[in-house]
Write a protein that holds these residues in place. Sequence first.
Motif, short mmCIF file in Angstrom:
data_model
loop_
_atom_site.label_atom_id
_atom_site.label_comp_id
_atom_site.label_asym_id
_atom_site.label_seq_id
_atom_site.Cartn_x
_atom_site.Cartn_y
_atom_site.Cartn_z
N LYS A 294 0.84 -1.20 0.00
CA LYS A 294 0.00 0.00 0.00
C LYS A 294 0.88 1.25 0.00
CE LYS A 294 -0.24 0.26 5.06
NZ LYS A 294 -1.13 0.27 6.24
N THR A 295 2.13 1.10 0.41
CA THR A 295 3.05 2.24 0.49
C THR A 295 3.69 2.57 -0.85
OG1 THR A 295 5.01 0.91 1.02
CG2 THR A 295 3.60 1.58 2.87
N ASP A 296 3.31 1.83 -1.92
CA ASP A 296 3.98 2.03 -3.20
C ASP A 296 3.54 3.31 -3.90
OD1 ASP A 296 6.04 0.99 -4.69
OD2 ASP A 296 4.76 -0.20 -6.01
N MET A 297 2.71 4.10 -3.22
CA MET A 297 2.30 5.40 -3.76
C MET A 297 2.88 6.53 -2.92
SD MET A 297 0.34 5.74 -1.03
CE MET A 297 -0.38 7.33 -1.32
N ALA A 298 3.90 6.23 -2.12
CA ALA A 298 4.49 7.23 -1.23
C ALA A 298 5.11 8.40 -1.98
CB ALA A 298 5.53 6.59 -0.31
N GLY A 299 5.64 8.15 -3.17
CA GLY A 299 6.21 9.24 -3.96
C GLY A 299 5.16 10.27 -4.33
N SER A 300 3.98 9.80 -4.73
CA SER A 300 2.90 10.73 -5.08
C SER A 300 2.40 11.47 -3.85
CB SER A 300 1.75 9.98 -5.75
OG SER A 300 1.13 9.08 -4.86
N ALA A 301 2.34 10.79 -2.70
CA ALA A 301 1.91 11.45 -1.46
C ALA A 301 2.85 12.59 -1.10
CB ALA A 301 1.85 10.43 -0.32
N ALA A 302 4.16 12.37 -1.28
CA ALA A 302 5.14 13.42 -0.99
C ALA A 302 4.97 14.60 -1.94
CB ALA A 302 6.56 12.86 -1.08
N VAL A 303 4.76 14.31 -3.22
CA VAL A 303 4.59 15.39 -4.21
C VAL A 303 3.34 16.20 -3.90
CG1 VAL A 303 4.03 15.84 -6.63
CG2 VAL A 303 5.90 14.30 -6.06
N LEU A 304 2.24 15.51 -3.60
CA LEU A 304 0.99 16.22 -3.29
C LEU A 304 1.11 17.02 -1.99
CD1 LEU A 304 -1.63 13.47 -4.24
CD2 LEU A 304 -1.03 15.53 -5.54
N GLY A 305 1.78 16.43 -0.98
CA GLY A 305 1.99 17.16 0.26
C GLY A 305 2.82 18.41 0.05
N ALA A 306 3.87 18.28 -0.77
CA ALA A 306 4.72 19.44 -1.06
C ALA A 306 3.94 20.53 -1.79
CB ALA A 306 5.93 19.01 -1.87
N MET A 307 3.07 20.13 -2.71
CA MET A 307 2.28 21.10 -3.47
C MET A 307 1.37 21.91 -2.56
SD MET A 307 3.17 21.12 -6.67
CE MET A 307 1.82 21.94 -7.54
N LYS A 308 0.90 21.32 -1.47
CA LYS A 308 0.07 22.05 -0.51
C LYS A 308 0.85 23.22 0.08
CE LYS A 308 -2.38 19.55 2.47
NZ LYS A 308 -3.84 19.71 2.27
N VAL A 309 2.13 22.99 0.38
CA VAL A 309 2.96 24.06 0.96
C VAL A 309 3.41 25.03 -0.12
CG1 VAL A 309 5.00 24.55 2.37
CG2 VAL A 309 3.76 22.40 2.69
N ILE A 310 3.77 24.51 -1.29
CA ILE A 310 4.22 25.37 -2.40
C ILE A 310 3.14 26.37 -2.77
CG2 ILE A 310 4.81 25.34 -4.87
CD1 ILE A 310 6.21 22.60 -4.27
N ALA A 311 1.89 25.96 -2.70
CA ALA A 311 0.79 26.88 -3.00
C ALA A 311 0.80 28.08 -2.07
CB ALA A 311 -0.55 26.14 -2.89
N ALA A 312 1.21 27.86 -0.81
CA ALA A 312 1.27 28.96 0.16
C ALA A 312 2.56 29.77 0.01
CB ALA A 312 1.18 28.39 1.58
N LEU A 313 3.65 29.12 -0.44
CA LEU A 313 4.93 29.83 -0.61
C LEU A 313 4.90 30.81 -1.78
CD1 LEU A 313 7.59 27.00 -0.06
CD2 LEU A 313 6.95 28.82 1.52
N LYS A 314 4.12 30.46 -2.81
CA LYS A 314 3.98 31.31 -4.00
C LYS A 314 5.35 31.66 -4.62
CE LYS A 314 -0.47 33.39 -2.83
NZ LYS A 314 -0.83 32.33 -1.87
N PRO A 315 6.10 30.68 -5.08
CA PRO A 315 7.39 30.96 -5.72
C PRO A 315 7.20 31.71 -7.04
CG PRO A 315 6.78 28.66 -6.05
CD PRO A 315 5.79 29.23 -5.08
N PRO A 316 8.24 32.42 -7.50
CA PRO A 316 8.13 33.23 -8.73
C PRO A 316 8.33 32.42 -10.01
CG PRO A 316 10.29 33.54 -7.77
CD PRO A 316 9.54 32.64 -6.83
N PHE A 317 7.83 31.20 -10.05
CA PHE A 317 7.89 30.35 -11.24
C PHE A 317 6.80 29.28 -11.10
CE2 PHE A 317 11.15 29.06 -8.17
CZ PHE A 317 10.73 27.78 -7.84
N PRO A 318 6.30 28.76 -12.20
CA PRO A 318 5.27 27.72 -12.13
C PRO A 318 5.83 26.41 -11.57
CG PRO A 318 5.33 28.77 -14.31
CD PRO A 318 6.58 29.18 -13.60
N VAL A 319 4.96 25.65 -10.93
CA VAL A 319 5.31 24.32 -10.45
C VAL A 319 4.19 23.36 -10.85
CG1 VAL A 319 5.94 22.88 -8.48
CG2 VAL A 319 6.54 25.31 -8.47
N HIS A 320 4.57 22.26 -11.49
CA HIS A 320 3.60 21.26 -11.93
C HIS A 320 3.85 19.95 -11.17
CE1 HIS A 320 2.14 23.27 -15.72
NE2 HIS A 320 3.26 23.96 -15.50
#
Length: 531
Positions: A294-320
Amino acid sequence: MNFSFVSGDATRTSGDLLVIPLFEGELGDSAPSSLSSADGALEGRLRGAATQEGFKGRADQSLVMHTLGRTSSERVLLLGLGNRARFHPEVLRLAAGRAAKTAQRLKVTSVAFALPATESTQDAVRAVVEGVALGVYRFDKYKSSAREEKKGAAKLGKVSLLLPEGTERTRELDAALTLAQRVAEATNWARDLVNEPPNAVTPTVLAEAARQAAKEGGLKATIGGRRDIEKLDMGMFLGVTAGSTEEPRLIHLTYMPKNARDAKQPPLALVGKAVTFDSGGLSLKPTDGMVDMKTDMAGSAAVLGAMKVIAALKPPFPVHAFIGACENMPAGNAYKPGDILTSRLGKTVEITNTDAEGRLVLGDILTWATEHKPAAIIDLATLTGACIVALGNYIVGAFGDHEETVTQVLQAARTAGEEMWRMPISDMQKDALRSEVADMKNSGERWGGSINAAIFLREFVGETPWVHLDIAGPASSPKERGYLSKGGTGVGVRTLVEYVRLRAQTQDTAPAEAAPEAKASKAKPARKRAK
């Protein structure tokens, strides 16, 4: 959990538990004021107890003592930080996690935490806040006994951060506290996704979690199904998902700066492996090897978790964020050893092991990501058991041959406190993937397995600067350690957030120098297969 800054005498600071971190040798004349005042209030008994119990401030050491009403706190907890000369904030983060678990065990609702005097108070604040918030994490929602215990149970809800003597509260410290809270919350959210059973987090559920995270953070979310994957000619992705009754999902989250000039910058692409359950397919895993898949999706969980914070950081470039979610299951229509799959890039792949499925999905997703002409791609994947053999359960394997990007990711990991080790990615291993009937095989010999997987992925990124992080070991902790609980760790969230922060700072301070790098790093257009 509520965190706040306080100043003054440690013995008068409100909190059920007073936490005092100490370096080796600080029990003597070099003691911080927090220890001196607490020891004074206890008439020397605190130092005496520490000496009697053999507490010397070594890393992983701790000592709890009741104050018998002589201080505002009922108990005092001494935490060892080890040698000051070798100090890294991660040591403090781990210690803060131990303090949080001690507070839970003692059923206290408030803690006063004396920040140690270190080179950077901001780093100390982030380490303590993250350590405590991560340390209180528990995944017990499916335990009926735990649900009963939680009814009316004491819960740590208030943490007072006692500033070192002579340190004033500043905006920078407030910002560090806020960032640490966001990172810890996102990491715990990612841990939940990883710890949920595979019947609870299917590709569809994962896609909905991504959609909800995007909605909360003001991100754009595009979710696709099987037809969309077919339209994108992702033959490898379709092959992996063929044997499952669960529908695959294509997930694309986008952060876009509001400033028009910033929005035109080459984006950063984050790719996460999202096999929500991996049985091994027809190359079926043994039962013991399948239990934790069930942990084989941990990479996606990390990416989605990071995107939650990146949305608040508002860096001066797009992030996908690019994610292909599916299951790998055996069935009459499952892909088979000996099959040849055609990737989106047009390369053909002979299947020699259906349990080497993650690289197949990632290959198509990486191709898709390069078509957005990113400045860099970082992928995270629980990809190979070989990486666990090489680096164990707590170290991430980092692969890539674009020196600057690899160096930046490793720097971000060191700052964030997530340990990574650079692994070789050599053309000498390409022969292991040579096929007699297709462009390449998906799996080669046993030796150098993690390198072989990285070489396979490299075929799909072209000239784009790319770093592959094999998180197979650190994605799940085999035991409780510091701020870690047994199970999902959320590894990668902190590194990705820190990488975006460092990249944003570089771009803000040297915009004229950023443009040439971005121009040079554009990917070549992907070659699609002929129809």
